[in-house]
Design a protein around this motif. Structure first.
Motif, PDB file in Angstrom:
ATOM      1  N   LYS A 231      94.998 -50.707  22.847  1.00 29.90           N
ATOM      2  CA  LYS A 231      93.938 -49.844  23.141  1.00 29.90           C
ATOM      3  C   LYS A 231      92.928 -50.031  21.761  1.00 29.90           C
ATOM      4  N   LEU A 232      91.780 -50.520  22.251  1.00 35.81           N
ATOM      5  CA  LEU A 232      90.780 -50.672  21.238  1.00 35.81           C
ATOM      6  C   LEU A 232      89.885 -49.465  20.866  1.00 35.81           C
ATOM      7  N   GLU A 233      89.585 -49.280  19.831  1.00 36.70           N
ATOM      8  CA  GLU A 233      89.225 -47.973  19.419  1.00 36.70           C
ATOM      9  C   GLU A 233      87.995 -48.273  18.277  1.00 36.70           C
ATOM     10  N   GLY A 234      86.697 -47.909  18.529  1.00 34.47           N
ATOM     11  CA  GLY A 234      85.840 -48.446  17.500  1.00 34.47           C
ATOM     12  C   GLY A 234      84.564 -47.530  17.804  1.00 34.47           C
ATOM     13  N   LYS A 235      83.490 -48.355  17.387  1.00 36.13           N
ATOM     14  CA  LYS A 235      81.846 -47.512  17.617  1.00 36.13           C
ATOM     15  C   LYS A 235      81.146 -48.489  18.530  1.00 36.13           C
ATOM     16  N   THR A 236      80.383 -47.672  19.382  1.00 39.21           N
ATOM     17  CA  THR A 236      79.115 -48.197  20.002  1.00 39.21           C
ATOM     18  C   THR A 236      77.877 -47.754  19.377  1.00 39.21           C
ATOM     19  N   ALA A 253      84.179 -45.312  20.668  1.00 41.92           N
ATOM     20  CA  ALA A 253      84.175 -46.143  21.931  1.00 41.92           C
ATOM     21  C   ALA A 253      85.672 -46.324  21.899  1.00 41.92           C
ATOM     22  N   SER A 254      86.191 -46.613  23.283  1.00 45.73           N
ATOM     23  CA  SER A 254      87.757 -46.878  23.610  1.00 45.73           C
ATOM     24  C   SER A 254      87.628 -47.810  24.792  1.00 45.73           C
ATOM     25  N   LEU A 255      88.800 -48.462  24.876  1.00 44.23           N
ATOM     26  CA  LEU A 255      89.196 -49.439  25.978  1.00 44.23           C
ATOM     27  C   LEU A 255      90.577 -49.728  25.830  1.00 44.23           C
ATOM     28  N   ASP A 256      91.079 -49.580  27.026  1.00 39.59           N
ATOM     29  CA  ASP A 256      92.424 -50.255  27.205  1.00 39.59           C
ATOM     30  C   ASP A 256      92.634 -51.617  27.986  1.00 39.59           C
ATOM     31  N   ILE A 257      93.228 -52.484  27.359  1.00 37.03           N
ATOM     32  CA  ILE A 257      93.337 -53.842  27.782  1.00 37.03           C
ATOM     33  C   ILE A 257      94.552 -54.638  27.495  1.00 37.03           C
TER      34      ILE A 257
END
Length: 424
Positions: A231-236, A253-257
Motif C-alpha cells: 500500500k504505497l502512500e505518498g504525495k502528488t 496519494a495512495s495505491l494498492d499494488i
C-alpha cells in the motif's frame, strides 16, 4: 480560471514496468551472476554459490563451507521507435533508459550436517525510464524511477543427502517517483502542466524451495516466490501555468499494488566430469494486475477532486500469466576455469489493447555467455554477458483527454555482470 483536463498515468505500478529489464513485466532476473551465464536455466537446481539464497533456499544444504558472494549487473538498453504519432505532436527519440545497475549480496553459513543459515540482499523489481522533453507520448508516459530492495534471512534443512528444503521470509522496500505531462483544455498541446507522484512502502513475503538429488548426476529444484502486497502512500504534486494558483501544491496519494508470485522449476544434469546441462521453466502470475487505481485526497474540485481528473484514477491493464523457458550448459575447462552459455525465451504479460509507452514490452529472447575463474580454492570470480531482443511492440492508445498516440517499439539490451564469491 482555466479548467485543467487531466487523465494521467499516476500509478506507480504502471511506472514499474520496463521492457528493458531482463525478465517479463517489471521483474528483474539479475540476482546471480553465475546463473546469468547459463541464462538462469538451472536457477532452482544448480546451487553453485551463495546466490542460491534467492534461486532456491534449499540449495544452501549443498554449500559445505561458510561463504559470501557480492556482485552487480549493468543493463544497457536501446529502444527504436518507428511510426510514432501523437495528436499534439512531438518527438520519438527512444532510448529512454539510462544505464541501470543491479546490486546483489549473499552470505551462507552451514551450522551442522542438516541446518544452514543465510541472508540475501537483492533487487527483484525495478525501473528507470526518462523520455525526452516534448515526447509525442508524454501524456501517456514521461519519467519513472522505481525500485524494490529485498532483505531475506533464510534457513535450510537437509533430511538426508538426497532431499533438502529451505525457507526465507522477505522484507521488501518499494520506492517510486513518477512524472507525467498534462493537457490544458484551453490550449491543448501547449503550456503542458506536470504531475509528479512519490510513494513508498515496506511489506512482507517469503521464498520456499525443495531440492532433490534424484541420482548421482541429476538434481531437481522447485522454488516458490510469494506475492507481496503493498500500500504505497505518498504525495502528488501538480505544477505548471495550467494549474493556476494550485501550481506547486501537494496532495496525499495512495495505491494498492501486488507484485506477483512465481514458481521456478529446473533440472541440473551432470554429463561427465566436465559437462553439465541445465533446463528450467518459470511461471509468473501477472494476471493479478487487472487494473490500477490511485486515490488522491484533498484535491480541489477545480482540479477534479472527489470524482474528477486526479481525485481517483483507474486504468485497465488486463495482464496475463506468463511462462519463461531456458536451457544452458557449463564446461569445466580445468580446476580454475568454467565456461557457461544459455538461451531463454520469455513471454510479455501485456496485450495489444492496453499496452502504453510505459509498458512497451514484447516477447523476448535472450542469449547468455559466462565464465567462472577460481584463482585460489577459496575464491571464485564470475562474469556474464547477455543480449536481449524483443518482438516488436505495437502501441495504439486513444483517450478523450490525452488524444491519440501510436508507435512501434523495438527493444534490445545488453547485460554485463560480475561477482566475487569467497569461502572461509
Amino acid at each position: 480560471m482555466k479548467k485543467v483536463m487531466l487523465k494521467t498515468t499516476l500509478s506507480l505500478a504502471v511506472s514499474l514496468v520496463s521492457s528493458q529489464l531482463f525478465a517479463a513485466g517489471f521483474a528483474i532476473n539479475e540476482q546471480s551472476i553465475s546463473g546469468m551465464g547459463t541464462g538462469f536455466a538451472g536457477r532452482s537446481s544448480s546451487a553453485d554459490d551463495a546466490s542460491t539464497v534467492f534461486g532456491n533456499p534449499a540449495g544452501m544444504s549443498r554449500l559445505k563451507s561458510e561463504q559470501v558472494s557480492v556482485g552487480a549487473a549493468a543493463i544497457i538498453a536501446k529502444t527504436d521507435i518507428k511510426h510514432g504519432r501523437g495528436t499534439f505532436g512531438g518527438s520519438n527519440d527512444g532510448d529512454m533508459v539510462p544505464v541501470v545497475g543491479v546490486p546483489m549480496g549473499y552470505y551462507v553459513k552451514p551450522i551442522d550436517d542438516h541446518w544452514a543459515f543465510g541472508v540475501g540482499v537483492y533487487v527483484p523489481f525495478g525501473l528507470v525510464t526518462d523520455y525526452e522533453s516534448g515526447f509525442a507520448g508524454r501524456y501517456w508516459a514521461d519519467k519513472s524511477h522505481v525500485q524494490v530492495i529485498t532483505f531475506q534471512p533464510t534457513v535450510s534443512y537437509a533430511f538426508n543427502d538426497k532431499v533438502s528444503i529451505g525457507f526465507g521470509p522477505t522484507i521488501n522496500r518499494i520506492d517510486g517517483e513518477l512524472t507525467s505531462s498534462t493537457l490544458t483544455a484551453a490550449t491543448p498541446g501547449r503550456n503542458d502542466g506536470k504531475v509528479k507522484i512519490k510513494g513508498d512502502d515496506t511489506a512482507l513475503g517469503f521464498n520456499v524451495g525443495i531440492l532433490v538429488q534424484a541420482t548421482d548426476t541429476t538434481r531437481l529444484g522447485l522454488t516458490y516466490h510469494s506475492k507481496v502486497d503493498y500500500k504505497l502512500e505518498g504525495k502528488t504534486k501538480v505544477q505548471g501555468a495550467g494549474f493556476g494558483p494550485f501550481s506547486g501544491q501537494k496532495y496525499d496519494a495512495s495505491l494498492d499494488i501486488s507484485t506477483p508470485e512465481s514458481v521456478d522449476f529446473s533440472i541440473t544434469q551432470q554429463l561427465d566430469e566436465n559437462w553439465t546441462v541445465y533446463a528450467g521453466s518459470t511461471w509468473t502470475r501477472w494476471s493479478r494486475l487487472e487494473d490500477i487505481t490511485v486515490n488522491n485526497d484533498g484535491v480541489p474540485r477545480q482540479l477534479g477532486g472527489s470524482t474528477g481528473a486526479i481525485g481517483t484514477i483507474s486504468e485497465e491493464q488486463n495482464w496475463h500469466d506468463t511462462w519463461a523457458h531456458a536451457i544452458g550448459a557449463s564446461y569445466k575447462v580445468n580446476k580454475e576455469w568454467t565456461l557457461r552459455t544459455g538461451f531463454s525465451v520469455d513471454q510479455a504479460p501485456t496485450n495489444n489493447t492496453n499496452r502504453s509507452p510505459r509498458i512497451p514490452t514484447g516477447d523476448r529472447k535472450v542469449l547468455s555467455l559466462g565464465a567462472g575463474w577460481s584463482p585460489t580454492d577459496n575464491m571464485t570470480i564470475d562474469v556474464a554477458y547477455s543480449y536481449l531482443h524483443e518482438d516488436k511492440a505495437k502501441i495504439r492508445d486513444a483517450s478523450s483527454t490525452k488524444g491519440v498516440y501510436s508507435a512501434d517499439f523495438q527493444n534490445s539490451a545488453h547485460g554485463l555482470g560480475t561477482s566475487v564469491t569467497y569461502r572461509f
